[in-house]
Design a protein around this motif. Structure first.
Motif, mmCIF file in Angstrom:
data_model
loop_
_atom_site.group_PDB
_atom_site.id
_atom_site.type_symbol
_atom_site.label_atom_id
_atom_site.label_comp_id
_atom_site.label_asym_id
_atom_site.label_seq_id
_atom_site.Cartn_x
_atom_site.Cartn_y
_atom_site.Cartn_z
ATOM 1 N N GLY A 102 0.798 -1.216 0.000
ATOM 2 C CA GLY A 102 0.000 0.000 0.000
ATOM 3 C C GLY A 102 0.831 1.267 0.000
ATOM 4 N N VAL A 103 2.054 1.175 -0.492
ATOM 5 C CA VAL A 103 2.964 2.328 -0.530
ATOM 6 C C VAL A 103 2.936 2.945 -1.923
ATOM 7 C CG1 VAL A 103 5.375 3.079 -0.333
ATOM 8 C CG2 VAL A 103 4.461 1.359 1.243
ATOM 9 N N GLN A 130 2.190 6.566 2.448
ATOM 10 C CA GLN A 130 0.967 5.832 2.736
ATOM 11 C C GLN A 130 -0.091 6.830 3.166
ATOM 12 O OE1 GLN A 130 2.490 2.914 5.643
ATOM 13 N NE2 GLN A 130 2.016 1.304 4.183
ATOM 14 N N ALA A 218 -0.846 6.835 8.923
ATOM 15 C CA ALA A 218 -0.866 6.139 7.635
ATOM 16 C C ALA A 218 -2.287 5.918 7.134
ATOM 17 C CB ALA A 218 -0.137 4.800 7.753
#
Length: 386
Positions: A102-103, A130, A218
Motif C-alpha cells: 500500500g505504498v 501511505q 498512515a
C-alpha cells in the motif's frame, strides 16, 4: 504516483530509482550526487560501468570510499542482470513489493506538485508514502519540539494541534515522542489533516512507542519517508528527515526545545528555506524552554495562541470554516471549565485540580472553547471572555 497507469518506460525509470534507493548506506545526499542531471536508468548503467565522472562525483561525498562504490557497482550489475534474465523492467520486484504494502511513490518533478519543491535546495529524489497523497492545496504548519517535554509543553502542543486541525491546517512533524507526536495526535483526534515524515522505511516503526500513532497517520493522514521498505532507522537519517519537515511547512513552530538538538536542526533548515519560525515562550528556569526563549530573543515571533500561527499563515483567526459557533458549550466538561473561570483567571494546572478530566481532555476542551470564543488565554492564564 499511480504506478499501474505508467507505461513501460516510466516503470523502468521508477524501478531504477527504487534500486538506487535500496543501495546500502546510500542516503539522500549521496543519491542526489549519483543521479546528478541523469535519469535513474542512466545512473544505474553508469554505476555498473564505473564511468569515471560518476565515480569521481561519488568519491567527493563525505564517507564514500572505493569499497562502498564497488559494493554499489555490484548491486547495480545484479539489478540489471536480474531484469535481463527475467525480461522484466529493472526494479520490478521492488516496485511490486511496495505496491502490495500500500505504498505509493511521490516523485517531486513529475507529479504536478513541482511548485512544492521548486525552491528546495535539497529536494528528495522520491518519497514513499501511505495514506492521503501529498498535494499542494492544504495549508501546512510544522510543530516540533523536545522528546522530553514538560506538562506545559504537552498542553501547548495539544492546543495547537487541536486548533490548527479545526481550521483545516495540516500539522507537519516527525512522529517523534514528545511534542511532535502529541501535536499530531491532537490534530488526528480533531479530524484534521496530518503529515508525518519518518526516518526509516514505512514498515520499520520508530520509535516503537508511537506504533499506534504511526498506523493512524498512515490511515487517516499522510505518512512519508525517503527510504524504501525494510530500511531501519539510523541516527543520520533524522537530520535529513528534518529538512523535509521544514520544506513542507509554510510556518514552523517550536513549542519546547533545549539549546541544541533535533529541533534546532529543523529551525536551521527552515531558515535556509526562508520559512517563518515561531516559538512558544516558556519559563526561564525550564531547561526545555532554553532554545525557544533564545529564538524569541533572536527575533522569532512568539506563539501565545493558535491565532498567532493562523495570522502568520494569513488566515482568519475566528471560528473554523464552516463551523457554527455554539451558543453555549454542550458538553459537561466545557460547562465545568466555564463555571470555574467565572471566579477569575485560572492556569491549566489549577483547572486540572478543579474539574473531572485528564490533562489531555482539559487541553482539548480549552481548545474548543477558545475557538468558539468562550475563553481566552494570556501568558498561561485562562479566563472567560463572554
Amino acid at each position: 504516483m499511480i504506478v499501474e497507469t505508467a507505461d513501460a518506460g516510466e516503470r523502468s525509470e521508477i524501478g531504477a530509482l527504487l534500486e538506487l534507493c535500496s543501495l546500502p548506506r546510500i542516503g539522500p545526499a549521496r543519491l542526489r550526487a549519483l543521479l546528478g542531471d541523469r535519469t535513474a536508468l542512466d545512473a544505474v548503467e553508469d554505476l555498473r560501468s564505473g564511468r569515471a565522472a560518476t565515480v569521481a562525483g561519488l568519491s567527493a561525498c563525505r564517507g564514500v570510499d572505493a569499497t562502498l562504490i564497488a559494493t554499489w557497482q555490484r548491486h547495480a550489475a545484479a539489478a540489471l542482470d536480474r531484469a535481463a534474465r527475467g525480461e522484466r523492467p529493472i526494479g520490478a520486484d521492488l516496485l511490486e513489493a511496495h505496491t502490495r504494502a500500500g505504498v505509493w511513490l511521490h516523485v517531486p518533478d513529475s507529479q504536478g506538485t513541482a511548485e512544492m519543491w521548486e525552491s528546495e535546495p535539497e529536494p528528495p529524489a522520491v518519497l514513499f508514502g501511505q495514506g492521503a497523497p501529498l498535494e499542494p492545496g492544504p495549508r501546512r504548519v510544522g510543530i516540533i519540539g523536545t522528546r522530553r517535554c514538560s506538562a506545559y509543553g504537552r498542553t501547548v502542543a495539544q492546543l495547537l494541534g487541536t486548533g490548527l486541525a479545526a481550521h483545516g491546517v495540516a500539522v507537519v512533524s516527525g512522529l517523534a515522542t514528545g511534542i511532535d507526536g502529541i501535536a499530531q495526535r491532537a490534530a488526528l483526534d480533531e479530524g484534521g489533516p496530518v503529515i508525518g515524515v519518518v526516518g526509516s522505511g514505512l514498515d520499520c516503526v520508530y520509535p516503537a512507542a508511537n506504533r499506534t500513532l504511526w498506523a493512524d497517520v498512515a490511515q487517516y493522514g499522510t505518512l512519508l519517508s525517503e527510504y524504501p521498505l525494510g530500511t531501519p532507522a539510523v541516527q543520520w537519517h533524522f537530520p535529513a528527515r528534518n529538512r523535509i519537515v521544514a520544506a513542507l511547512s509554510e510556518v514552523l513552530v517550536v513549542v519546547e526545545s533545549g539549546a541544541s538538538g533535533g529541533s534546532m536542526y529543523t529551525v536551521d533548515a527552515a531558515v535556509e528555506r526562508d520559512r517563518p519560525v515561531m516559538a512558544v515562550p516558556g519559563p526561564i528556569t525550564s531547561a526545555t524552554s532554553v532554545g525557544t526563549n533564545r529564538l524569541l530573543a533572536d527575533g522569532c515571533a512568539p506563539v501565545c495562541d493558535v491565532s498567532d500561527v493562523l495570522l502568520a499563515l494569513g488566515e482568519h483567526a475566528g471560528s473554523a470554516a464552516g463551523a457554527a459557533v455554539p451558543e453555549a458549550p454542550q458538553d459537561n466538561l466545557g460547562r465545568q471549565v466555564l463555571d470555574e473561570l467565572i471566579g477569575g483567571p485560572r492556569s491549566v494546572d489549577e483547572l486540572a485540580l478543579r474539574v473531572e478530566a485528564t490533562l489531555a481532555e482539559l487541553a482539548s476542551s480549552l481548545g474548543r472553547l477558545q475557538l468558539s470564543g468562550w475563553v481566552t488565554e494570556t501568558g498561561g492564564w485562562w479566563e472567560k471572555s463572554r
